[in-house]
Design an enzyme around this catalytic site. Structure first.
Site, PDB file in Angstrom:
ATOM      1  N   CYS A  80      -5.960   1.463   5.760  1.00 23.90           N
ATOM      2  CA  CYS A  80      -7.000   0.156   6.495  1.00 23.90           C
ATOM      3  C   CYS A  80      -5.972  -0.057   7.797  1.00 23.90           C
ATOM      4  O   CYS A  80      -5.456   0.331   8.179  1.00 23.90           O
ATOM      5  CB  CYS A  80      -6.112  -0.587   5.568  1.00 23.90           C
ATOM      6  SG  CYS A  80      -4.931  -1.661   5.451  1.00 23.90           S
TER       7      CYS A  80
ATOM      8  N   GLU B 200       0.668   4.013   1.460  1.00 22.42           N
ATOM      9  CA  GLU B 200       1.351   4.272   2.986  1.00 22.42           C
ATOM     10  C   GLU B 200       2.535   3.672   2.922  1.00 22.42           C
ATOM     11  O   GLU B 200       3.601   3.973   4.559  1.00 22.42           O
ATOM     12  CB  GLU B 200       0.536   4.212   3.872  1.00 22.42           C
ATOM     13  CG  GLU B 200      -0.977   4.609   3.510  1.00 22.42           C
ATOM     14  CD  GLU B 200      -1.920   4.262   3.038  1.00 22.42           C
ATOM     15  OE1 GLU B 200      -1.950   2.997   2.272  1.00 22.42           O
ATOM     16  OE2 GLU B 200      -3.243   4.032   3.338  1.00 22.42           O
TER      17      GLU B 200
ATOM     18  N   HIS C 230       0.842  -1.068  -0.401  1.00 16.98           N
ATOM     19  CA  HIS C 230       0.478   0.098   0.179  1.00 16.98           C
ATOM     20  C   HIS C 230       0.902   1.481  -0.187  1.00 16.98           C
ATOM     21  O   HIS C 230       2.457   1.285   0.162  1.00 16.98           O
ATOM     22  CB  HIS C 230      -1.136   0.222   1.467  1.00 16.98           C
ATOM     23  CG  HIS C 230      -1.893  -1.138   1.572  1.00 16.98           C
ATOM     24  ND1 HIS C 230      -3.205  -1.148   2.177  1.00 16.98           N
ATOM     25  CD2 HIS C 230      -2.371  -2.368   0.204  1.00 16.98           C
ATOM     26  CE1 HIS C 230      -3.919  -1.985   1.823  1.00 16.98           C
ATOM     27  NE2 HIS C 230      -3.534  -2.598   0.763  1.00 16.98           N
TER      28      HIS C 230
END
Lengths: 143, 143
Positions: free
Chosen positions: A76, A48, A46
């Site tokens: 998430c 991030e 992801h």
């Protein structure tokens, strides 16, 4: 956040779910990444998580306590956990994610009094642009 | 789980918090990792996350739906989230982590009815050995 939106847009052009992340320290961008789950065949890639790893490499530190993360989608549980481990100071996110978000939805990781780190959270910056990118992407998948 | 315990023990000898993880598919170990947060200067380099990434590379897939994860410590929110994204079938963990665990403590990620994936969870396998490694490690830091 505009840089994160640009990264998300680039991700969409490569067939990735359009999410971008930028990490800033003292007004300077020290790391950035788009979502690369598809390119890397890696469910943990992801935006991030990749940006946090890049920032730690850039600073030579596993702690980012004076850094802020800008990301185009509500993180998430995995990315919220990574934000906690990296001890990021602030989290800015653009669009909410009612299904998989873990900040203002789902497990609301930082809302708990026993959370082991709680960054300041600012939601909604450039929300319309981030939301439009995501809607266009998923509409394209359905067409 | 004994292989995961051995990985945790090796991690301790390198000054890492002793956690080890092994991923099994059809009775065959396809990936394994110890915690490498210190070696990689990376707050996301938990044993589970590294093992998941290695398993995905080994299988050429970002989904591990027919695989089981063995880890010596209750996963944190980040690793629990990664388990959900990878759609692992079963999670076996040894020692509980009341402070940072996210399975049977904290946000209890898989307990929620709106969790986006819920593996079968089996806790307590080789708990004493895993707990002893962790206690010895943190006792050593205090001495």
């Amino acid at each position: 956040m505009q840089q994160a939106i640009a990264l998300a847009s680039e991700a969409a052009s490569r067939g990735e779910v359009p999410v971008g992340a930028v990490i800033v320290q003292g007004g300077v961008v020290i790391a950035r990444s788009a979502n690369k789950m598809r390119a890397l065949n890696d469910p943990t890639a992801h935006a991030e998580l990749l940006a946090i790893r890049a920032a730690c490499q850039a600073l030579g530190s596993s702690v980012l306590a004076d850094c802020d993360l800008y990301v185009t989608l509500e993180p998430c549980p995995m990315c919220a956990g990574a934000i906690a481990w990296a001890q990021l100071r602030r989290l800015y996110y653009a669009a909410p994610d009612p299904r998989r978000g873990a900040i203002d939805h789902g497990c609301r990781l930082f809302a708990s009094t026993d959370a082991f780190h709680r960054p300041e959270v600012i939601a909604g910056l450039e929300e319309a642009a981030a939301r439009q990118l995501l809607q266009q992407f998923f509409q394209g998948l359905r067409d």
